[in-house]
Design an enzyme around this catalytic site. Structure first.
Site, PDB file in Angstrom:
ATOM      1  N   SER A 191       0.847  -1.198   0.000  1.00 49.75           N
ATOM      2  CA  SER A 191       0.000   0.000   0.000  1.00 49.75           C
ATOM      3  C   SER A 191       0.879   1.244   0.000  1.00 49.75           C
ATOM      4  O   SER A 191       2.107   1.165   0.076  1.00 49.75           O
ATOM      5  CB  SER A 191      -0.908  -0.012   1.230  1.00 49.75           C
ATOM      6  OG  SER A 191      -0.113   0.162   2.383  1.00 49.75           O
ATOM      7  N   LYS A 192       0.214   2.374  -0.049  1.00 52.05           N
ATOM      8  CA  LYS A 192       0.874   3.682  -0.111  1.00 52.05           C
ATOM      9  C   LYS A 192       2.052   3.823   0.848  1.00 52.05           C
ATOM     10  O   LYS A 192       3.054   4.441   0.520  1.00 52.05           O
ATOM     11  CB  LYS A 192      -0.146   4.775   0.229  1.00 52.05           C
ATOM     12  CG  LYS A 192      -1.083   5.067  -0.914  1.00 52.05           C
ATOM     13  CD  LYS A 192      -0.552   6.196  -1.786  1.00 52.05           C
ATOM     14  CE  LYS A 192      -1.208   6.232  -3.135  1.00 52.05           C
ATOM     15  NZ  LYS A 192      -0.516   5.407  -4.145  1.00 52.05           N
ATOM     16  N   ARG A 193       1.871   3.272   2.063  1.00 47.79           N
ATOM     17  CA  ARG A 193       2.944   3.487   3.045  1.00 47.79           C
ATOM     18  C   ARG A 193       4.247   2.811   2.618  1.00 47.79           C
ATOM     19  O   ARG A 193       5.309   3.082   3.152  1.00 47.79           O
ATOM     20  CB  ARG A 193       2.505   3.059   4.446  1.00 47.79           C
ATOM     21  CG  ARG A 193       2.410   1.583   4.647  1.00 47.79           C
ATOM     22  CD  ARG A 193       1.584   1.242   5.879  1.00 47.79           C
ATOM     23  NE  ARG A 193       0.952  -0.043   5.710  1.00 47.79           N
ATOM     24  CZ  ARG A 193       1.520  -1.188   6.061  1.00 47.79           C
ATOM     25  NH1 ARG A 193       2.709  -1.194   6.638  1.00 47.79           N
ATOM     26  NH2 ARG A 193       0.905  -2.324   5.848  1.00 47.79           N
ATOM     27  N   GLY A 217       5.357   3.111  -0.450  1.00 49.77           N
ATOM     28  CA  GLY A 217       5.892   3.903  -1.568  1.00 49.77           C
ATOM     29  C   GLY A 217       4.954   3.832  -2.762  1.00 49.77           C
ATOM     30  O   GLY A 217       3.742   3.725  -2.594  1.00 49.77           O
TER      31      GLY A 217
END
Ligand code: GLU
Length: 510
Positions: A261-263, A265
């Site tokens: 996920s986004k966290r 990158g």
């Protein structure tokens, strides 16, 4: 069950994204496996847009998904923009054309489905009760036995109702090409909605109808859909239809084991594109996440992957996203581009450099950086070494120039640079000769320095810092060939003066 080796012809697979966001690399991998499988089997790859969730579906997401798929080189044979005999390929249009209602009516007529009048509030309470008992939320069949006539009357009176599928006792076996057999007792499934109270089909129903109508032979998708497959198999059974074969691949995890996920990158294809990754590297990397060809080779072209791809060789284990490996493959694919393809790929990433040099110089500069790029986006920084020298006064590395040996290197280099002074401007047609002349000059300089007991390492470093204000960058012969002669001379002189002034003041202070 249809196995991979006794395939009916033709194989038809589909990628069925919901246009509720941009294309995630996980979905791109699903598309890729479908694509490789279809091409390997000389089958048909269908693109279907699952936009029944009107509130979350957006046209711009559909456009960007199509755009990213095309950029990755995963061209489809039938789809919303291409048409085909078994369309429409957009669920909203299929729903509008009443393609789902006929199937729903049939299930109702055969008592395999029923109207459910339960309110959202009641369903929510039911869910909470189940959860408080630590049970999987499941519908309690309150509306399951309402006589058809009574239901019709309530509908006629305007009461909203959904249609639920009646799950019979027994078990459902998902015989998966990757996972093997998974058995679901029907009891854990619970009667599920196939048509919402607003008349739209639910995901599990629309997918089955579409896969039947589009004559899909193999459903390849993420393992988060495994329980959906159990529900969908029940619908096939109820409609007396032969189900497709299923293959559920693992999901992509971040290095910490959580879902990518986004966290972690970048996660969308568009982001990787903007960061300077090549489509060839992305699909190569995504394929390898849980598959390897028999040869064990890692760097592969699309054609090689198509030739070797077999779905039963896809591993069940979770796929951990490894940026280092993607970077490594990206570098390899960048090096493999021919001149024209590299020029096309690098052009959007040239940054300021594009405006600072002649076409000929850019051509050499491009060649010089091709071997040292990890992503195309690194080009701007590396090209800066050519056309946008960091002022020595601001460069920490310039301190290395302030000593007698470096001064001497600069003197010797200046004398030799005069010999390079043929053309004032670099000329692309002579690139090979220019690079060769630069190599000769450097090797001559190296020998001369050796005679004066100056190590080659110091000589190269001095030369590079003097020319670029940086300690690393493109290979020196390219750098020399790519810069105008006059620029080389000016920069060497400036570096010598810079060092001399500081050496002098040091001398005075001491
Ligand atoms: N629209 C579904 C998704 O995006 C497709 C699932 C399927 O392939 O059936 O997850």
């Amino acid at each position: 069950m249809i196995s991979e080796h006794s395939l009916p012809t033709p194989v038809r697979v589909r990628f069925a994204p919901s246009p509720t966001g941009t294309l995630h690399v996980g979905s791109a991998r699903t598309a890729l496996y479908n694509y490789l499988f279809a091409r390997h089997q000389r089958g048909i790859f269908v693109l279907r847009i699952e936009d029944t969730d009107a509130a979350r579906s957006r046209q711009e997401f559909e456009r960007s998904i199509l755009d990213d798929l095309a950029w990755l080189g995963l061209e489809w044979d039938e789809g919303p923009d291409k048409g085909g005999d078994l369309g429409s390929y957009r669920q909203s249009e299929r729903s509008g054309a009443g393609l789902y209602s006929g199937y729903a009516r049939r299930l109702m007529d055969e008592n395999k489905a029923y109207h459910c009048f339960c309110s959202q509030e009641r369903l929510e309470e039911l869910k909470q009760e189940c959860l408080s008992r630590n049970e999987m939320p499941q519908y309690d069949r309150r509306c399951g036995d309402i006589p058809r006539q009574e239901a019709e009357a309530r509908l006629a009176a305007g009461e909203p109702a959904a249609i639920r599928f009646r799950v019979a006792d027994g078990e459902v076996v998902v015989d998966d090409l990757i996972h093997g057999r998974t058995v679901f007792p029907a009891g854990v499934i619970g009667d599920f909605i196939i048509v919402r109270s607003d008349g739209g089909p639910s995901y599990n129903f629309a997918v089955v109808v579409d896969d039947i109508d589009m004559e899909i032979t193999h459903v390849i998708r993420g393992e988060d859909h495994l329980t959906n497959s159990a529900r969908q198999l029940l619908v096939y059974r109820a409609l007396a239809q032969e189900p497709p074969s299923f293959a559920h691949h693992s999901l992509i995890m971040g290095p910490d084991g959580g879902k990518l996920s986004k966290r972690h990158g970048a996660t969308s294809v568009g982001e990787f594109r903007r960061l300077g990754y090549l489509p060839a590297a992305i699909i190569n990397y995504l394929a390898l996440l849980s598959w390897a060809p028999p040869s064990g080779r890692e760097q592969m072209s699309k054609a090689e992957m198509i030739k070797d791809f077999e779905i039963h060789r896809v591993a069940r284990s979770p796929a951990i996203f490894d940026l280092q490996k993607l970077n490594w493959l990206n570098g390899l694919h960048i090096r493999d581009l021919d001149g024209e393809a590299f020029h096309k790929a690098i052009t959007p990433f040239m940054g300021r450099a594009a405006g600072l040099a002649s076409e000929g110089q850019l051509a050499v500069a491009e060649k010089a950086v091709q071997t040292s790029l990890v992503t195309l986006a690194d080009a701007a920084g590396q090209l800066a070494a050519f056309f946008d020298q960091k002022p020595l006064a601001e460069a920490e590395e310039a301190a290395e120039l302030i000593n007698a040996a470096s001064m001497r290197v600069l003197e010797l280099a200046l004398a030799r640079a005069a010999a390079l002074n043929g053309a004032a401007e670099f000329n692309a047609a002579g690139a090979g000769e220019e690079i060769e002349a630069a190599r000769l000059m450097l090797s001559g300089l190296k020998q001369e320095c050796r005679q004066e007991e100056i190590a080659p390492k110091q000589m190269y470093r001095t030369f590079r810092i003097a020319l670029t204000g940086r300690a690393s960058g493109p290979e020196l012969p390219f750098l020399l060939a790519g810069l105008a002669r006059e620029t080389v001379r000016q920069r060497l002189e400036a570096a010598r003066d810079f060092a001399a002034a500081r050496l002098g003041s040091k001398g005075q202070a001491g």
